[in-house]
Write a protein that holds these residues in place. Structure first.
Motif: not given
Length: 409
Positions: A171-174, A176-177
């Protein structure tokens, strides 16, 4: 001798040497990342391009090694500024720290020649070092960590990535992730670099320590000189590890050896990244310390100092690579083990060359040495005028050649 060979094999098994142990899931993921050409802007460069097992986990190109010794990145005509260090036997390096010795700060640990991969964030200098080249515009040149994760998530080993790095690492939209996933990338590469496939402890010297083989007369002479008159073991220590592991041939400290500039370093001719051109000076550890507010006071005393490298695999070379030309020192000025040993022996005994940019072969022909790139903080106590004969230099070289993994009794 058969019984001693069995004992040597047992030692390899106990230390993980000789690829005796299967890779863990995380180590296997790190290996996939390490050899993945697609983790570069032009899908043409992996970590192994500069850290090839065939050449002792350092630069494998004899043509490059014979000249500037600095490797081209994914983008054509972009080069770094230093020779690739070995990625093997790098994981034991501790987190960068200092101790006060003789009223001065002695820095220990970290990775890269200048120690900037401190390990203070991830607890592993090797893991932080592994994160660097992916985003370095002179190396693999990807724009950000999210792009690295995106490419891994499109790879054939994505299942291994999700197994090791979490249920939703893609999930590269987050932010922190992405940050957590990128940390996992670094830690996984470090896990592979610390595995028995990379750190084999399978050299002739390891077999000698196990009693499975004897050293030749010249190699024994070299070992004795290494520990005594040559003063090599002062930094390339022969002590076993804290749990009895075989010696790593480094004390993880930093030193200015007085190495000259390498006139063929391509970084001098990269105005977009080095506007100083041939006036650029590599300050090593001191340059990094100057960038840290908490370390700035220690920078001047560490200008010119570079990480003491391991000598394991220092001579390793697979003939499939072509002529055996390796480069030595942080800038690859020296092209053979004898040349650098001769420099250690005679640096202060020969007159300075007229030109600070004198190539190694010309310096040898003229019987001179160019002035140090950084003339301050040069180690004059442990090298420079050791009064070794040519036969003694050759013996030290012969001993260092016993440190290559892959030896069979």
């Amino acid at each position: 001798m058969k019984q001693k060979t069995i004992l040597f094999t047992a030692l390899l098994l106990a230390t993980g040497g000789g690829s005796a142990l299967a890779l863990t899931t995380q180590e296997d993921l790190g290996k996939s990342i390490f050899f993945d050409d697609n983790l570069s802007i032009n899908n043409n460069q992996s970590c192994a391009a500069c850290h090839a097992p065939e050449s002792g986990w350092t630069g494998p190109d004899p043509i490059l090694n014979a000249a500037g010794s600095v490797y081209e990145g994914s983008i054509a005509d972009r080069f770094g500024n230093r020779k690739p260090p070995s990625s093997a036997y790098a994981t034991p390096s501790p987190i960068l720290h200092f101790v006060i010795e003789k009223k001065e700060a002695l820095f220990i640990g970290g990775n890269f020649w200048d120690g900037r991969a401190t390990g203070q964030t991830l607890g592993s200098p090797a893991a932080e070092q592994a994160q660097g080249p992916f985003l370095n515009p002179l190396e693999q040149a990807l724009p950000d960590a999210a792009e690295v994760i995106t490419r891994i998530c499109a790879s054939s080993y994505v299942d291994s990535f999700t197994q090791v790095c979490g249920t939703e690492p893609c999930d590269t939209t987050d932010p922190a992730t992405v940050s957590a996933a990128y940390d996992c990338v670094g830690l996984s590469v470090a896990a592979y670099e610390g595995s028995s496939e990379v750190n084999q402890y399978s050299s002739k010297y390891d077999a000698y320590l196990a009693g499975a083989v004897d050293l030749t007369k010249q190699e024994k002479k070299g070992l004795n000189l290494f520990k005594s008159t040559g003063k090599c073991a002062n930094c390339h220590v022969l002590d076993p590890g804290p749990n009895g592991e075989p010696p790593l041939f480094t004390d993880f400290t930093y030193d200015n050896l007085g190495v000259p500039r390498n006139p063929d370093n391509p970084f001098y001719s990269e105005p977009d990244f080095n506007p100083q051109g041939f006036s650029w000076i590599d300050l090593g550890l001191g340059g990094f310390l100057a960038s840290r507010v908490d370390y700035q006071q220690y920078a001047p005393a560490n200008n010119g100092k570079m990480k003491v490298p391991t000598l394991r695999n220092v001579d390793k070379w697979d003939p499939i690579l072509g002529d055996k030309i390796k480069a030595y020192s942080h800038n690859g000025y020296f092209k053979s083990l004898w040349q650098i040993v001769h420099f250690y022996n005679t640096r202060d005994a020969k007159p300075p060359c007229v030109d600070a940019f004198t190539p190694i072969e010309d310096a040898l022909a003229q019987d001179c040495w160019p002035v140090p790139e950084v003339p301050v903080n040069v180690n004059t106590k442990e090298l420079g005028d050791l009064h070794l004969t040519r036969a003694q230099e050759d013996a030290i070289v012969a001993f260092m050649k016993t440190l290559s993994d892959g030896f069979t009794p």
